[in-house]
Design a protein around this motif. Structure first.
Motif, PDB file in Angstrom:
ATOM      1  N   SER A 172      11.924  15.544  11.163  1.00 25.69           N
ATOM      2  CA  SER A 172      12.457  14.331  10.536  1.00 25.69           C
ATOM      3  C   SER A 172      13.414  14.640   9.397  1.00 25.69           C
ATOM      4  O   SER A 172      14.272  13.821   9.064  1.00 25.69           O
ATOM      5  CB  SER A 172      11.295  13.478   9.996  1.00 25.69           C
ATOM      6  OG  SER A 172      10.543  14.222   9.044  1.00 25.69           O
ATOM      7  N   HIS A 173      13.284  15.801   8.759  1.00 26.49           N
ATOM      8  CA  HIS A 173      14.119  16.173   7.630  1.00 26.49           C
ATOM      9  C   HIS A 173      14.912  17.437   7.985  1.00 26.49           C
ATOM     10  O   HIS A 173      14.458  18.254   8.792  1.00 26.49           O
ATOM     11  CB  HIS A 173      13.266  16.418   6.382  1.00 26.49           C
ATOM     12  CG  HIS A 173      12.639  15.169   5.831  1.00 26.49           C
ATOM     13  ND1 HIS A 173      11.660  14.471   6.511  1.00 26.49           N
ATOM     14  CD2 HIS A 173      12.849  14.488   4.668  1.00 26.49           C
ATOM     15  CE1 HIS A 173      11.294  13.418   5.792  1.00 26.49           C
ATOM     16  NE2 HIS A 173      12.003  13.404   4.668  1.00 26.49           N
ATOM     17  N   LEU A 198       0.854  -1.187   0.000  1.00 31.69           N
ATOM     18  CA  LEU A 198       0.000   0.000   0.000  1.00 31.69           C
ATOM     19  C   LEU A 198       0.888   1.234   0.000  1.00 31.69           C
ATOM     20  O   LEU A 198       1.944   1.254   0.631  1.00 31.69           O
ATOM     21  CB  LEU A 198      -0.916   0.005   1.225  1.00 31.69           C
ATOM     22  CG  LEU A 198      -2.070  -0.992   1.206  1.00 31.69           C
ATOM     23  CD1 LEU A 198      -2.898  -0.865   2.466  1.00 31.69           C
ATOM     24  CD2 LEU A 198      -2.950  -0.811  -0.015  1.00 31.69           C
ATOM     25  N   PRO A 199       0.477   2.300  -0.692  1.00 34.32           N
ATOM     26  CA  PRO A 199       1.345   3.479  -0.794  1.00 34.32           C
ATOM     27  C   PRO A 199       1.523   4.175   0.549  1.00 34.32           C
ATOM     28  O   PRO A 199       0.575   4.348   1.311  1.00 34.32           O
ATOM     29  CB  PRO A 199       0.598   4.373  -1.790  1.00 34.32           C
ATOM     30  CG  PRO A 199      -0.829   3.937  -1.699  1.00 34.32           C
ATOM     31  CD  PRO A 199      -0.792   2.470  -1.422  1.00 34.32           C
ATOM     32  N   ALA A 200       2.753   4.576   0.846  1.00 41.55           N
ATOM     33  CA  ALA A 200       3.083   5.353   2.046  1.00 41.55           C
ATOM     34  C   ALA A 200       3.532   6.751   1.659  1.00 41.55           C
ATOM     35  O   ALA A 200       4.104   7.466   2.470  1.00 41.55           O
ATOM     36  CB  ALA A 200       4.172   4.652   2.850  1.00 41.55           C
ATOM     37  N   ALA A 201       3.258   7.143   0.421  1.00 39.91           N
ATOM     38  CA  ALA A 201       3.560   8.467  -0.123  1.00 39.91           C
ATOM     39  C   ALA A 201       2.767   8.580  -1.414  1.00 39.91           C
ATOM     40  O   ALA A 201       2.277   7.570  -1.937  1.00 39.91           O
ATOM     41  CB  ALA A 201       5.065   8.617  -0.385  1.00 39.91           C
ATOM     42  N   PRO A 202       2.598   9.785  -1.945  1.00 32.35           N
ATOM     43  CA  PRO A 202       1.902   9.899  -3.239  1.00 32.35           C
ATOM     44  C   PRO A 202       2.586   9.054  -4.303  1.00 32.35           C
ATOM     45  O   PRO A 202       3.795   9.147  -4.513  1.00 32.35           O
ATOM     46  CB  PRO A 202       2.001  11.397  -3.549  1.00 32.35           C
ATOM     47  CG  PRO A 202       2.076  12.053  -2.205  1.00 32.35           C
ATOM     48  CD  PRO A 202       2.892  11.111  -1.366  1.00 32.35           C
ATOM     49  N   TRP A 228      14.868   8.903  -3.054  1.00 30.00           N
ATOM     50  CA  TRP A 228      13.812   9.706  -2.440  1.00 30.00           C
ATOM     51  C   TRP A 228      13.676   9.401  -0.951  1.00 30.00           C
ATOM     52  O   TRP A 228      14.187   8.397  -0.463  1.00 30.00           O
ATOM     53  CB  TRP A 228      12.488   9.443  -3.152  1.00 30.00           C
ATOM     54  CG  TRP A 228      12.510   9.711  -4.622  1.00 30.00           C
ATOM     55  CD1 TRP A 228      12.333   8.808  -5.627  1.00 30.00           C
ATOM     56  CD2 TRP A 228      12.740  10.978  -5.263  1.00 30.00           C
ATOM     57  NE1 TRP A 228      12.441   9.424  -6.849  1.00 30.00           N
ATOM     58  CE2 TRP A 228      12.685  10.759  -6.654  1.00 30.00           C
ATOM     59  CE3 TRP A 228      12.990  12.269  -4.802  1.00 30.00           C
ATOM     60  CZ2 TRP A 228      12.867  11.775  -7.583  1.00 30.00           C
ATOM     61  CZ3 TRP A 228      13.174  13.290  -5.727  1.00 30.00           C
ATOM     62  CH2 TRP A 228      13.114  13.045  -7.093  1.00 30.00           C
ATOM     63  N   SER A 229      12.956  10.276  -0.279  1.00 30.78           N
ATOM     64  CA  SER A 229      12.736  10.125   1.163  1.00 30.78           C
ATOM     65  C   SER A 229      12.148   8.757   1.459  1.00 30.78           C
ATOM     66  O   SER A 229      11.186   8.311   0.830  1.00 30.78           O
ATOM     67  CB  SER A 229      11.789  11.218   1.657  1.00 30.78           C
ATOM     68  OG  SER A 229      11.403  10.987   2.988  1.00 30.78           O
ATOM     69  N   SER A 230      12.731   8.074   2.454  1.00 29.87           N
ATOM     70  CA  SER A 230      12.275   6.733   2.824  1.00 29.87           C
ATOM     71  C   SER A 230      11.547   6.722   4.165  1.00 29.87           C
ATOM     72  O   SER A 230      11.314   5.661   4.735  1.00 29.87           O
ATOM     73  CB  SER A 230      13.467   5.768   2.882  1.00 29.87           C
ATOM     74  OG  SER A 230      14.430   6.229   3.823  1.00 29.87           O
ATOM     75  N   TYR A 231      11.183   7.893   4.687  1.00 27.39           N
ATOM     76  CA  TYR A 231      10.431   7.969   5.941  1.00 27.39           C
ATOM     77  C   TYR A 231       9.502   9.174   5.878  1.00 27.39           C
ATOM     78  O   TYR A 231       9.717  10.130   5.124  1.00 27.39           O
ATOM     79  CB  TYR A 231      11.361   8.074   7.156  1.00 27.39           C
ATOM     80  CG  TYR A 231      12.533   9.016   6.980  1.00 27.39           C
ATOM     81  CD1 TYR A 231      12.431  10.358   7.311  1.00 27.39           C
ATOM     82  CD2 TYR A 231      13.747   8.550   6.477  1.00 27.39           C
ATOM     83  CE1 TYR A 231      13.494  11.219   7.140  1.00 27.39           C
ATOM     84  CE2 TYR A 231      14.821   9.399   6.305  1.00 27.39           C
ATOM     85  CZ  TYR A 231      14.686  10.741   6.636  1.00 27.39           C
ATOM     86  OH  TYR A 231      15.749  11.597   6.458  1.00 27.39           O
ATOM     87  N   SER A 269       7.039   8.478   2.486  1.00 27.71           N
ATOM     88  CA  SER A 269       8.013   7.389   2.442  1.00 27.71           C
ATOM     89  C   SER A 269       7.894   6.675   1.100  1.00 27.71           C
ATOM     90  O   SER A 269       6.948   5.908   0.867  1.00 27.71           O
ATOM     91  CB  SER A 269       7.757   6.404   3.595  1.00 27.71           C
ATOM     92  OG  SER A 269       8.667   5.343   3.562  1.00 27.71           O
ATOM     93  N   PHE A 270       8.850   6.927   0.213  1.00 24.71           N
ATOM     94  CA  PHE A 270       8.809   6.378  -1.137  1.00 24.71           C
ATOM     95  C   PHE A 270       9.614   5.082  -1.201  1.00 24.71           C
ATOM     96  O   PHE A 270      10.735   5.014  -0.683  1.00 24.71           O
ATOM     97  CB  PHE A 270       9.387   7.377  -2.143  1.00 24.71           C
ATOM     98  CG  PHE A 270       8.595   8.645  -2.254  1.00 24.71           C
ATOM     99  CD1 PHE A 270       7.503   8.735  -3.089  1.00 24.71           C
ATOM    100  CD2 PHE A 270       8.949   9.769  -1.501  1.00 24.71           C
ATOM    101  CE1 PHE A 270       6.772   9.908  -3.190  1.00 24.71           C
ATOM    102  CE2 PHE A 270       8.228  10.944  -1.594  1.00 24.71           C
ATOM    103  CZ  PHE A 270       7.132  11.015  -2.445  1.00 24.71           C
TER     104      PHE A 270
END
Length: 750
Positions: free
Chosen positions: A250-251, A46-50, A274-277, A214-215
């Motif tokens: 976080s960033h 399931l997607p955790a980012a767009p 890409w961002s992983s969180y 998160s990608f």
């Protein structure tokens, strides 16, 4: 639907192994799932980012549009279609935080990297949102076409002949919005801009913004020379007279500006991956007055030209104040539809809530279906022994079965709390169904609230699934100075109910009244009764008025030691906080509950106008997607130029999306004890496809062959004809097997 979506993504990742990117590939192929993850593939895919996915029915079109690999042709089709995650070229996240609400905008560019340049496919957009997320709008720019969402009234004549299809757009899960973009050419770019609102979490005196960001590694473009730019922009505005203190992030954000009550941050970088969180930002707001009253004039387009006000209170200094002594009644639905996971999760959450009671609190537990079952006929002190006995009683007596009689159980709980004097009476009502006498129940609770005044029970309602009438439950909470929460997804029942209990049991100021508003003309406060102030939740009350507001508004309430509290709140005009947008969702939900209860058509029309004006989904509006033909290719700079207005242009098409709200309950499903979530459409299983294909083929064959004329003809055949007919039947049998295999097997499967 979520399980089928995850399996389709898994098929798509397997199918993407056909792609060849040459020796210059900068990212590794998708890693196989770990053993512990295989037990729950849904959560893994399931997607955790767009995200954007290519919808692949014909696996033969899967290839690198730049470097064809000339692989062997793949026979068969994917049914259901596989979903290949598209590679992302760039992403920008913008978030604006006002009071307890955040407005999020994500703009990204994705490339159809997995389809031949001469072929096209549909693309599915998936947008996961944060806490209580509400989709506000989406714009898509593809070569020769652009798409833009818009809200229209349900009776809008433009869409009376349109049919809303589940695959066109809707919610995959309560927090994941999906949309289908048809016929996108292989190798082309999609530029997508999506906007949504979500609530900030408030705990221990701090606000937390958490945005899904998160990608997975397989959306990173396959090439070392491709620029990958990631940008995050954050603005915080807590109102005049406050001070914002940044706690954690976080960033790596860089502070751009700092003013009274405002902060601005920016993060921008070229990245290898890409961002992983998820993006998370925590901050606190300090104020000498623990709140304020914000005033704002309406825009010229506002249907209500009265002035707006917003009163908000933060626990602040009262964070460590002693909570009220409470008398709590838990009223839980154990009808047949609660069987299985819903009831098991409520048992666990209820047991956890009992442990959070203070030793001086009293409690009881009521279970209801057609009848009511009592743990104790009187309120018991929350001793360790009493809680253990209650936990055992819950385990033995919470057995799903029977119908749903809310009024009988609710009346009994109110009567048990009617003698409360030096403590705060609280009722938790949990149900997953609708009943016919809901308006009568609200009238009964209203009469109790009027007769008991400030000692009337606080009612906190919790709805499970979409078969219950959430607006009835919200109306009960409004009458009872409580809150309403819901778990539309069965996986969220335990966590959300525990959260509701934690907030409700943390009351620090009760019986709040607001002075200085009674002298105004045309004043309207959207809360019929001002809720209590909780240490785990800020209090926001809004409304409209005419006239001049005094400089100081006095808020009065009662503390846990029964002493009086008076707080002077300064009334301040603000222009940089869009109150109509910040308060829009709350006001629409309150108005909808009131419109349902009173059957007020004028109020329904007001909701429609508010919904369309602020782009906030409501029960009386529907989202449509406008498709506009264009001749020139779109570029990233033109995403802002998409025309979202409905005109008479023949090149503009309207796609009607499914209703995005929950409705007003389902009496039939409740009467039949249908479990929550049973109304979700499901894709056919492989075995079902096989049986359906085989039965169709055999049925047609028998329809043509099994008749007396055919039998008589075969009996007169010579040997040569019989042999020829046997060979023909064998060929047809092989053809039938091939049809079944084509229906069941996807070429991307190993």
């Amino acid at each position: 639907m979520a399980d089928e979506f995850s399996m389709a993504v898994e098929d798509g990742i397997r199918l993407s192994k056909r792609l060849y990117f040459g020796k210059d590939r900068a990212v590794a192929p998708p890693r196989p799932m770990a053993a512990m993850d295989k037990s729950s593939p849904e959560s893994s895919y399931l997607p955790a980012a767009p995200m954007v996915y290519a919808v692949i029915s014909n696996p033969a079109i899967v290839d690198n549009p730049d470097v064809p690999s000339y692989q062997p042709h793949v026979h068969g089709r994917c049914d259901p279609p596989a979903l290949i995650p598209l590679q992302m070229n760039g992403v920008t996240l913008e978030a604006d935080c006002y009071l307890d609400t955040a407005f999020v905008t994500v703009t990204g560019s994705w490339r159809v990297h997995c389809v031949m340049g001469s072929r096209s496919c549909d693309c599915r957009v998936a947008i996961p949102m944060g806490e209580q997320g509400s989709i506000l709008g989406i714009e898509v720019d593809v070569p020769k076409k652009s798409y833009c969402s818009q809200l229209v009234a349900l009776d809008d004549k433009r869409d009376v002949e349109k049919i809303a299809k589940a695959e066109d757009g809707g919610f995959l899960k309560p927090h994941i919005f999906v949309l289908l973009i048809p016929e996108v050419d292989g190798g082309s770019n999609l530029i997508i801009k999506v906007r949504w609102s979500q609530k900030l979490l408030y705990q221990d005196g701090q606000f937390t913004l958490n945005i899904p960001f998160s990608f997975p590694e397989y959306v990173t473009p396959a090439g070392k020379k491709i620029s990958k730019k990631e940008k995050i922009q954050l603005n915080v505005n807590s109102g005049p007279g406050t001070e914002v203190l940044c706690k954690t992030t976080s960033h790596p954000l860089k502070e751009l500006r700092r003013q009274v009550g405002k902060l601005g941050f920016l993060y921008e970088a070229e990245v290898l991956a890409w961002s992983s969180y998820d993006f998370e930002f925590t901050y606190s707001v300090s104020s000498h007055t623990s709140g304020s009253v914000l005033l704002q004039s309406p825009s010229v387009l506002d249907m209500d030209q009265r002035e707006m006000f917003c009163l908000y209170l933060l626990p602040g200094k009262l964070q460590n104040a002693k909570a009220f002594r409470k008398e709590v009644a838990f009223v839980v639905d154990i009808s047949g539809s609660m069987r299985g996971k819903p009831l098991d999760d409520i048992k666990n959450a209820l047991s956890a809530a009992l442990l959070k009671l203070d030793p001086g609190d009293s409690f009881t537990v009521l279970a209801f279906n057609d009848e009511t079952y009592l743990f104790s006929s009187s309120m018991l002190l929350a001793t360790k022994e009493a809680i253990e006995n209650a936990t055992r009683w819950i385990s033995m007596n919470f057995i799903a079965g029977g119908g749903t009689n809310i009024l009988l159980a609710l009346n009994q709980a109110i009567e048990m709390l009617s003698g409360t004097r030096n403590s705060l009476p609280v009722i938790f009502l949990v149900t997953d169904g609708s009943v016919e006498d809901e308006r009568n129940i609200c009238d009964v609770v209203k009469r109790h609230a009027s007769s008991q005044g400030s000692l009337s029970p606080r009612i906190y309602t919790f709805g499970i699934g979409t078969f219950c009438n959430h607006y009835f439950l919200r109306m009960l909470a409004l009458i009872g100075r409580g809150q309403h929460d819901a778990a539309y997804d069965a996986d969220l029942i335990e966590a959300r109910f525990e959260g509701l209990c934690a907030r409700a049991l943390s009351t620090v100021v009760a019986n709040i009244t607001i002075g200085g508003l009674d002298d105004l003309d045309g004043v309207e406060v959207y809360h019929s009764h001002v809720p209590d102030l909780l240490s785990e939740s800020p209090l926001i009350v809004s409304g409209r008025y005419q006239g001049d507001v005094p400089d100081i508004i006095k808020a009065r309430g009662t503390l846990s030691d029964l002493s009086n509290l008076a707080v002077d709140l300064k009334a301040q005009v603000t222009k940089d906080i869009p109150l109509n947008k910040v308060l829009g969702k709350q006001q629409i939900e309150i108005h909808t509950a009131q419109a349902w209860f009173s059957k007020n058509k004028d109020l329904e029309e007001k909701i429609v106008k508010m919904s369309v004006q602020e782009s906030i989904v409501s029960e009386y509006t529907r989202m449509i997607l406008l498709e506009t033909e264009r001749e020139m290719k779109a570029t990233a700079s033109r995403i802002k130029e998409i025309d979202c207005q409905v005109g008479d242009d023949k090149s503009q098409k309207i796609v009607v999306l499914q209703n995005l709200e929950v409705g007003f309950g389902n009496l039939i499903a409740t009467a039949e004890n249908t479990p929550p979530g049973s109304n979700e459409p499901k894709l056919p299983e492989a075995a079902e496809i096989f049986v359906r294909a085989a039965s169709n083929f055999c049925g047609k064959l028998c329809g043509y062959c099994c008749c007396m004329c055919c039998i008589q003809t075969c009996s007169r055949m010579n040997d040569q004809c019989a042999i020829a007919l046997t060979q023909l039947c064998g060929a047809l049998a092989c053809l039938g097997c091939f049809v079944c295999c084509e229906a069941c097997c996807c070429g991307g499967h190993d």
